[in-house]
Design a protein around this motif. Structure first.
Motif, PDB file in Angstrom:
ATOM      1  N   SER A  81       0.730  -1.231  -0.102  1.00  0.00           N
ATOM      2  CA  SER A  81       0.025   0.040   0.042  1.00  0.00           C
ATOM      3  C   SER A  81       0.876   1.207  -0.080  1.00  0.00           C
ATOM      4  O   SER A  81       2.027   1.346   0.384  1.00  0.00           O
ATOM      5  N   VAL A 121      -1.842  -0.916  -4.818  1.00  0.00           N
ATOM      6  CA  VAL A 121      -3.191  -1.545  -5.180  1.00  0.00           C
ATOM      7  C   VAL A 121      -3.434  -1.216  -6.813  1.00  0.00           C
ATOM      8  O   VAL A 121      -4.035  -2.011  -7.347  1.00  0.00           O
ATOM      9  N   TYR A 122      -2.887  -0.071  -7.114  1.00  0.00           N
ATOM     10  CA  TYR A 122      -3.080   0.424  -8.649  1.00  0.00           C
ATOM     11  C   TYR A 122      -2.355  -0.607  -9.398  1.00  0.00           C
ATOM     12  O   TYR A 122      -2.642  -1.141 -10.465  1.00  0.00           O
ATOM     13  N   LYS A 132      -1.012  -3.518  -8.607  1.00  0.00           N
ATOM     14  CA  LYS A 132      -1.697  -4.803  -8.672  1.00  0.00           C
ATOM     15  C   LYS A 132      -2.672  -5.127  -9.735  1.00  0.00           C
ATOM     16  O   LYS A 132      -2.608  -6.138 -10.438  1.00  0.00           O
ATOM     17  N   ARG A 133      -3.411  -4.094  -9.765  1.00  0.00           N
ATOM     18  CA  ARG A 133      -4.727  -4.147 -10.622  1.00  0.00           C
ATOM     19  C   ARG A 133      -3.780  -4.307 -12.409  1.00  0.00           C
ATOM     20  O   ARG A 133      -4.379  -4.958 -12.975  1.00  0.00           O
ATOM     21  N   LEU A 134      -3.049  -3.359 -12.320  1.00  0.00           N
ATOM     22  CA  LEU A 134      -2.304  -3.330 -13.817  1.00  0.00           C
ATOM     23  C   LEU A 134      -1.830  -4.587 -14.046  1.00  0.00           C
ATOM     24  O   LEU A 134      -1.775  -5.026 -15.095  1.00  0.00           O
ATOM     25  N   ASP A 136      -2.369  -7.731 -12.848  1.00  0.00           N
ATOM     26  CA  ASP A 136      -3.389  -8.826 -13.203  1.00  0.00           C
ATOM     27  C   ASP A 136      -4.049  -8.484 -14.606  1.00  0.00           C
ATOM     28  O   ASP A 136      -4.227  -9.410 -15.086  1.00  0.00           O
ATOM     29  N   TYR A 137      -4.151  -7.328 -14.765  1.00  0.00           N
ATOM     30  CA  TYR A 137      -4.959  -7.145 -16.085  1.00  0.00           C
ATOM     31  C   TYR A 137      -4.079  -7.520 -17.096  1.00  0.00           C
ATOM     32  O   TYR A 137      -4.216  -7.939 -18.241  1.00  0.00           O
ATOM     33  N   ASP A 170      -3.813 -11.231 -17.692  1.00  0.00           N
ATOM     34  CA  ASP A 170      -5.215 -11.841 -18.247  1.00  0.00           C
ATOM     35  C   ASP A 170      -5.159 -11.734 -19.646  1.00  0.00           C
ATOM     36  O   ASP A 170      -5.617 -12.504 -20.354  1.00  0.00           O
ATOM     37  N   THR A 223      -0.581 -12.719  -6.987  1.00  0.00           N
ATOM     38  CA  THR A 223      -0.247 -11.274  -6.607  1.00  0.00           C
ATOM     39  C   THR A 223      -1.028 -10.940  -5.494  1.00  0.00           C
ATOM     40  O   THR A 223      -2.210 -11.627  -5.070  1.00  0.00           O
ATOM     41  N   TYR A 278      -1.730  -8.183  -2.228  1.00  0.00           N
ATOM     42  CA  TYR A 278      -2.081  -6.603  -1.644  1.00  0.00           C
ATOM     43  C   TYR A 278      -1.617  -6.716   0.062  1.00  0.00           C
ATOM     44  O   TYR A 278      -2.476  -7.215   0.533  1.00  0.00           O
TER      45      TYR A 278
END
Length: 329
Positions: free
Chosen positions: A295, A299-300, A302-304, A306-307, A310, A322, A324
């Motif tokens: 943190s 968080v941002y 991690k989302r990138l 994961d995307y 995918d 992954t 957080y």
């Protein structure tokens, strides 16, 4: 041949089977063979975490094809797919690009990488697709032929991806059947295999792929042949410019990030994308199975990440886990 023309043909035909060239009827190529090979190389370099240029890696496949052309006395499309994989592997091992311990994963990734790169260069001919659905509805059998340097399972994956596999009654691929389409061998094989006479079939293919067998020697007089337009390999090879295309993508992204509805500082996605891709490649190179994002910015990121996974993963089993973590720096 356009979709409406094929509709008219189907309505009038007395044939029982419709034979289509995969890339000359149902789909159009948007990239050259060379470009697709380079995409294939890029995917494998990324997934295997290799330190190798795309051109050098792709050249190993080209050299393997040339060697097998001479050794087996056949064209590229007739080289058995597994034989090609083994030869490319041998060359990568001999040159030190691959370590011996990577052989198994390379062979496992070879076809999925082909699938992803090939799909990026295919454009569905929607008019032809609509006509095929009509043909299926009135009871015609649909057969797909392909001179594409691929396996039968790969062509099946293409069709499943596009959601039309359920329409197809049979698939014949040069690399699997050791028959060549531009010499008419595979057409003769299909007719023989399905126990059809030429007058019972309609054959649709591109106009740039050569000729049918000589009629006087193969008795193809009654086979109805219809040609479609196809962009030549030279036109595909010379179309566009990588640097110009890259600049267009960057410019389009930057402009979108300047729109009123875009979140503040959206333009930094360009830099974050480069960072995430490099992070992914490093994780693959060092066989990292788990990543922790701290943190708050994590968080941002991690989302990138994961995307990105995918979009890029060749196998769900190879996904990097992954997490957080909420903690103070």
């Amino acid at each position: 041949m356009s979709g409406p023309e094929l509709h008219k043909l189907i309505d009038k035909t007395t044939a029982e089977v419709l034979i289509l060239d995969y890339f000359g009827g149902l789909f159009n190529r948007t990239l050259s063979h060379n470009h697709v090979r380079r995409l294939w190389a890029k995917i494998l370099i990324r997934e295997l975490g290799l330190k190798c240029s795309i051109d050098v890696f792709a050249r190993k496949r080209v050299d393997a094809v040339l060697f097998l052309n001479n050794k087996l006395g056949v064209s590229e499309c007739k080289i058995p797919y597994d034989t090609l994989k083994d030869e490319v592997l041998n060359r990568l091992l001999a040159s030190g690009i691959l370590a011996p311990g990577q052989s198994e994963v390379f062979l496992r990734y070879f076809e999925p990488a082909d699938l992803k790169s090939q799909l990026s260069a295919q454009e569905v001919n929607t008019g032809i697709l609509s006509a095929l659905e009509n043909a299926k509805a009135i009871g015609l059998k649909l057969i797909i032929l392909s001179d594409c340097y691929a396996s039968e399972s790969l062509v099946k994956s293409f069709l499943k991806h596009h959601g039309i596999y359920h329409l197809i009654d049979g698939i014949y691929v040069s690399g699997s059947d050791s028959k060549q389409e531009d010499k008419g061998e595979i057409v003769a094989h299909v007719l023989s295999d399905l126990k059809l006479t030429p007058d019972q079939a309609v054959y649709i293919r591109s106009g740039n792929n050569g000729k049918l067998p000589k009629k006087e020697s193969n008795n193809f007089d009654d086979l109805k042949l219809f040609l479609t337009d196809e962009t030549s390999e030279y036109e595909l090879e010379t179309a566009g410019n990588d640097k110009a295309d890259f600049n267009k993508v960057i410019d389009k992204t930057f402009r979108a990030c300047q729109e009123k509805e875009a979140p503040p500082f959206s333009e930094y996605i360009i830099f974050f994308q480069v960072f995430i891709e490099r992070l992914y490649i490093c994780a693959r190179r060092f066989n990292i199975k788990t990543l922790f994002f701290i943190s708050r910015e994590g968080v941002y990121l991690k989302r990138l990440f994961d995307y990105y996974q995918d979009r890029c993963l060749l196998s769900p089993d190879d996904r990097i886990q992954t997490h957080y973590i909420r903690m103070s720096r």
